[in-house]
Design an enzyme around this catalytic site. Structure first.
Site, PDB file in Angstrom:
ATOM      1  N   ASP A  13       0.817  -1.220   0.000  1.00  0.00           N
ATOM      2  CA  ASP A  13       0.000   0.000   0.000  1.00  0.00           C
ATOM      3  C   ASP A  13       0.846   1.263   0.000  1.00  0.00           C
ATOM      4  OD1 ASP A  13      -2.413  -1.588   0.262  1.00  0.00           O
ATOM      5  OD2 ASP A  13      -1.840  -1.863   2.356  1.00  0.00           O
ATOM      6  N   HIS A  41      -4.645  -2.216  -6.199  1.00  0.00           N
ATOM      7  CA  HIS A  41      -4.082  -0.875  -6.279  1.00  0.00           C
ATOM      8  C   HIS A  41      -5.005   0.011  -7.098  1.00  0.00           C
ATOM      9  CE1 HIS A  41      -2.203  -3.312  -9.475  1.00  0.00           C
ATOM     10  NE2 HIS A  41      -2.254  -2.223 -10.220  1.00  0.00           N
TER      11      HIS A  41
END
EC number: 6.3.4.4
Length: 431
Positions: A13, A41
């Site tokens: 992340d 993502h």
């Protein structure tokens, strides 16, 4: 020849998708090499928000090839659904290629993942319950089903029967759960394979041909190095190798890799269980989580938040051979009176400079912080380091000093035009 690998330096992340999207503008091919649909993502481009799980970022651009390498575990149902959603946003997917050697995630992998996690109780790892670990287990045990098998009806039927028989015995005898039906899985997943057939090929040939022609090839790692099964916080890790998996997971030799770009956030986040030395459990952590919209792309779970940990990122730099750094989300820290950087750990009065393998040892460590003044100014329109207020600029400079690596880009917001380039990585590989 010009090849660049993008890796996350923390627990995932970090904004790799954004950086991949940004750097892919100079690439002819974009390839993933490990992980599965547990690695979501988000990309902001062309006024749209694209949420990707399996498909590489290059799929958004028709002139580029997007490759899912042999090291990726592919959930056909998830991939077919993702391609359908992209089609609704005007992305055809015609430039996608899938390795015929990539292993397939099937419903029994997902069920086993959930049962194993539940059985661990308080000792759970914190998986996304998407069957990633069990699929890699079958791969290592040499009983996995690959994309090439999925396309061959006879082979798929034979191997699915053998695997499901073994898995159903495990479900019933070990977990006191119900068995799964062969016919349901076989018919559904064979059809998924037929829908994906047009994309399947030997992607190692595709990638090596592109490299040998001197084209720019970008390799996109999933998760982060601290989730690497060998180099991360084992056992609280993923089942693949974000750190060095590109050569085996894409089928290219190590001699063909030119640059390794590490991506980090200006703070740290983590989803799931496991050690987190700089974790913030107070209102500062809540402030950063809300300002950074720190909730998992795939799971929606709130991410754990902490200060930037230079010990972690130095470890990642070393084990992955990182040559350049992209620092994201600096703007998220705007509004804090003070910001901190963990420069080392302390255990029993002794300074610890390197990330330990033993989680027991790590649990006895406390972070050693450098405290710097924060900033209140809006930095979301900054285009150069000089545009940043002095305190923000000093924070960025101190991070690069501690890591001993050159800063390639810095980001002050989620959009592509908020990623600022100090040096073009494609110029570096062309030298």
């Amino acid at each position: 020849m010009g090849t660049v690998v993008i890796v996350g330096t923390q627990w995932g992340d970090e904004g790799k998708g954004k950086i991949t999207d940004f750097l892919s503008q100079g690439a002819k091919v974009v390839s993933r090499y490990q992980g599965g649909d547990n690695a979501g993502h988000t990309i902001h481009a062309n006024g749209e928000v694209y949420k990707l799980r399996l498909v590489p970022s290059g799929v958004l651009y028709p002139h580029q090839l997007s490759v899912i390498g042999n090291g990726v575990v592919v959930n056909p149902k998830s991939l077919v659904g993702e391609l359908a959603r992209l089609a609704e946003q005007g992305v055809t997917g015609e430039n996608l290629r899938i390795s015929d050697r990539a292993h397939v995630i099937l419903p029994y992998h997902i069920k086993l993942d959930k049962l194993q996690e539940a059985a661990k109780g308080a000792d759970k790892i914190g998986t996304t319950n998407r069957g990633i670990g069990p699929a890699y287990m079958d791969k290592a045990a040499r009983v996995g089903i690959r994309m090439a098998d999925l396309l061959d009806k006879e082979i798929f039927e034979e191997r699915l029967k053998a695997n499901l028989k073994a898995k159903n015995e495990e479900f019933v005898k070990v977990y006191d759960s119900t068995p799964m039906n062969f016919d349901d899985i076989f018919e559904e997943y064979y059809q998924y394979g037929q829908q994906l057939k047009q994309y399947v090929c030997d992607t190692s040939i595709v990638l090596n041909d592109a490299i040998d022609k001197g084209e720019h090839v970008l390799f996109e790692g999933a998760q982060g190095i601290m989730l690497d099964i060998d180099q991360g916080t084992y056992p609280f890790v993923t089942s693949s190798n974000p750190a060095g998996g590109v050569t085996v997971g894409a089928g290219v030799g190590a001699s063909k890799i030119d640059r390794v770009v590490g991506v980090a956030k200006a703070y740290t986040s983590r989803v799931g269980d496991g050690p987190f030395p700089t974790e913030l459990l107070d209102k500062t952590g809540d402030f950063i989580r809300n300002a950074g919209h720190e909730f998992g792309t795939v799971t929606g779970r709130p991410r754990r938040i902490g200060w930037f940990d230079a010990v972690v990122v130095r470890h990642s730099r070393r084990v992955a051979g990182i040559t350049d750094l992209c620092l994201n989300s600096i703007d998220v820290l705007t509004g804090l009176d003070k910001v901190k950087i963990c420069v080392a750990y302390e255990r029993d009065g002794e300074r610890v400079e390197n990330y330990p393998a033993s989680l027991k040892f790590l649990s006895e460590c406390k972070p050693v912080y450098e405290e710097l003044p924060g900033w209140q100014e809006d930095i979301t329109k900054a285009k150069t380091l000089d545009d940043l207020p002095e305190n923000a600029r000093r924070y960025v400079e101190r991070i690069t000093e501690l890591l001993g690596v050159d800063l390639l880009t810095f980001s002050v917001g989620p959009d592509r035009d908020q990623t600022n380039v100090l040096e073009n990585v494609w110029d570096k590989v062309s030298r």
